[in-house]
Each structure stands twice: as C-alpha cells, then as structure tokens.
Scaffold this motif. Structure first.
Motif, PDB file in Angstrom:
ATOM      1  N   UNK A 179     -20.902  41.589  25.778  1.00  0.00           N
ATOM      2  CA  UNK A 179     -20.012  41.095  26.829  1.00  0.00           C
ATOM      3  C   UNK A 179     -18.954  42.126  27.208  1.00  0.00           C
ATOM      4  N   UNK A 180     -18.719  42.268  28.503  1.00  0.00           N
ATOM      5  CA  UNK A 180     -17.692  43.164  29.034  1.00  0.00           C
ATOM      6  C   UNK A 180     -16.321  42.499  29.046  1.00  0.00           C
ATOM      7  N   UNK A 181     -16.290  41.195  28.852  1.00  0.00           N
ATOM      8  CA  UNK A 181     -15.033  40.437  28.867  1.00  0.00           C
ATOM      9  C   UNK A 181     -14.329  40.575  27.519  1.00  0.00           C
ATOM     10  N   UNK A 182     -12.995  40.648  27.505  1.00  0.00           N
ATOM     11  CA  UNK A 182     -12.273  40.691  26.226  1.00  0.00           C
ATOM     12  C   UNK A 182     -12.625  39.518  25.303  1.00  0.00           C
ATOM     13  N   UNK A 183     -13.054  38.391  25.884  1.00  0.00           N
ATOM     14  CA  UNK A 183     -13.438  37.227  25.072  1.00  0.00           C
ATOM     15  C   UNK A 183     -14.665  37.524  24.207  1.00  0.00           C
ATOM     16  N   UNK A 184     -15.392  38.581  24.521  1.00  0.00           N
ATOM     17  CA  UNK A 184     -16.564  38.947  23.732  1.00  0.00           C
ATOM     18  C   UNK A 184     -16.224  39.155  22.264  1.00  0.00           C
ATOM     19  N   UNK A 185     -15.025  39.676  22.005  1.00  0.00           N
ATOM     20  CA  UNK A 185     -14.590  39.902  20.624  1.00  0.00           C
ATOM     21  C   UNK A 185     -14.507  38.592  19.846  1.00  0.00           C
ATOM     22  N   UNK A 186     -14.302  37.487  20.572  1.00  0.00           N
ATOM     23  CA  UNK A 186     -14.225  36.154  19.949  1.00  0.00           C
ATOM     24  C   UNK A 186     -15.545  35.406  20.134  1.00  0.00           C
ATOM     25  N   UNK A 187     -16.636  36.123  20.282  1.00  0.00           N
ATOM     26  CA  UNK A 187     -17.934  35.478  20.453  1.00  0.00           C
ATOM     27  C   UNK A 187     -18.107  34.844  21.818  1.00  0.00           C
ATOM     28  N   UNK A 188     -17.306  35.302  22.780  1.00  0.00           N
ATOM     29  CA  UNK A 188     -17.400  34.768  24.145  1.00  0.00           C
ATOM     30  C   UNK A 188     -16.546  33.548  24.389  1.00  0.00           C
ATOM     31  N   UNK A 189     -15.745  33.149  23.409  1.00  0.00           N
ATOM     32  CA  UNK A 189     -14.957  31.918  23.502  1.00  0.00           C
ATOM     33  C   UNK A 189     -13.795  32.089  24.477  1.00  0.00           C
ATOM     34  N   UNK A 190     -13.804  31.278  25.531  1.00  0.00           N
ATOM     35  CA  UNK A 190     -12.734  31.301  26.522  1.00  0.00           C
ATOM     36  C   UNK A 190     -11.654  30.275  26.215  1.00  0.00           C
ATOM     37  N   UNK A 191     -11.856  29.499  25.146  1.00  0.00           N
ATOM     38  CA  UNK A 191     -10.889  28.454  24.816  1.00  0.00           C
ATOM     39  C   UNK A 191     -10.970  27.311  25.824  1.00  0.00           C
ATOM     40  N   UNK A 192      -9.882  26.555  25.917  1.00  0.00           N
ATOM     41  CA  UNK A 192      -9.849  25.414  26.839  1.00  0.00           C
ATOM     42  C   UNK A 192      -9.171  25.833  28.140  1.00  0.00           C
ATOM     43  N   UNK A 193      -9.712  25.380  29.252  1.00  0.00           N
ATOM     44  CA  UNK A 193      -9.137  25.691  30.561  1.00  0.00           C
ATOM     45  C   UNK A 193      -9.368  24.527  31.510  1.00  0.00           C
ATOM     46  N   UNK A 194      -8.637  24.534  32.605  1.00  0.00           N
ATOM     47  CA  UNK A 194      -8.721  23.445  33.594  1.00  0.00           C
ATOM     48  C   UNK A 194      -9.642  23.830  34.741  1.00  0.00           C
ATOM     49  N   UNK A 195     -10.159  22.790  35.399  1.00  0.00           N
ATOM     50  CA  UNK A 195     -10.922  23.019  36.627  1.00  0.00           C
ATOM     51  C   UNK A 195     -10.024  23.785  37.588  1.00  0.00           C
ATOM     52  N   UNK A 196     -10.549  24.855  38.170  1.00  0.00           N
ATOM     53  CA  UNK A 196      -9.770  25.660  39.108  1.00  0.00           C
ATOM     54  C   UNK A 196      -9.173  26.913  38.477  1.00  0.00           C
TER      55      UNK A 196
END
Length: 92
Positions: free
Chosen positions: A38-55
């Motif tokens: 993954x190119x996203x920094x979240x890749x370091x956490x296994x791709x975990x984006x955590x919790x987020x809201x619609x939008x």
C-alpha cells in the motif's frame, strides 16, 4: 451520521490491484499485503483507516464502504489517489 471502519490497500495501477485481489482470493492476509504494497500511510497499520464518517472519504470510496457488503474485499476502485482494494469491517 453513518460511521464505518475499513481497511484498504492503495496502489498506482489497476493491474497491481487486480493481482493483489487474486492473492487475497487465494487466501493471502489483507494486512500483510497492505503492509507490503500500500502507498497509503495506513499500510503500516495493515491498511486500517480506523473509524470515519460518511463524507470523510472521496465519493467513490464512500460508495463502496457504505453501500457494499461488509467483510468482503471490493475493488479495484479508482480515485484521484490511485486504485484501492477496500474491506469494510463494520458500519453503524
């Protein structure tokens, strides 16, 4: 407001995303592939984006997270950032 928790893998090309999806379909662990590719920094956490809201995410990403079945890998999904494989863990 709807909330979700999701994992994703971000890569540059559709071909890369398709190849990774095949590995996932074959039993590879999502977190392992995210850490490696993954190119996203979240890749370091296994791709975990955590919790987020619609939008909070770009529309194409939101459409998958809030509209497709959970616990399945969806994609490749194209956004301005690249190509994503998305796995929604939960929605409320």
């Amino acid at each position: 407001m709807a909330k979700a928790q999701a994992l994703h893998i971000l890569v540059k090309t559709q071909a890369e995303a398709i190849a990774l999806k095949k590995q996932l379909d074959g039993g590879a662990r999502f977190a392992d592939l995210a850490r490696k590719h993954s190119l996203c920094p979240s890749g370091k956490k296994g791709g975990d984006l955590g919790e987020f809201r619609r939008g909070d995410m770009v529309p194409a990403f939101d459409k998958v997270v809030f509209g497709k079945p959970t616990l399945e890998v969806h994609g490749p999904v194209k956004t301005k950032f690249g190509w994503h494989l998305i796995k929604t863990l939960s929605r409320s």
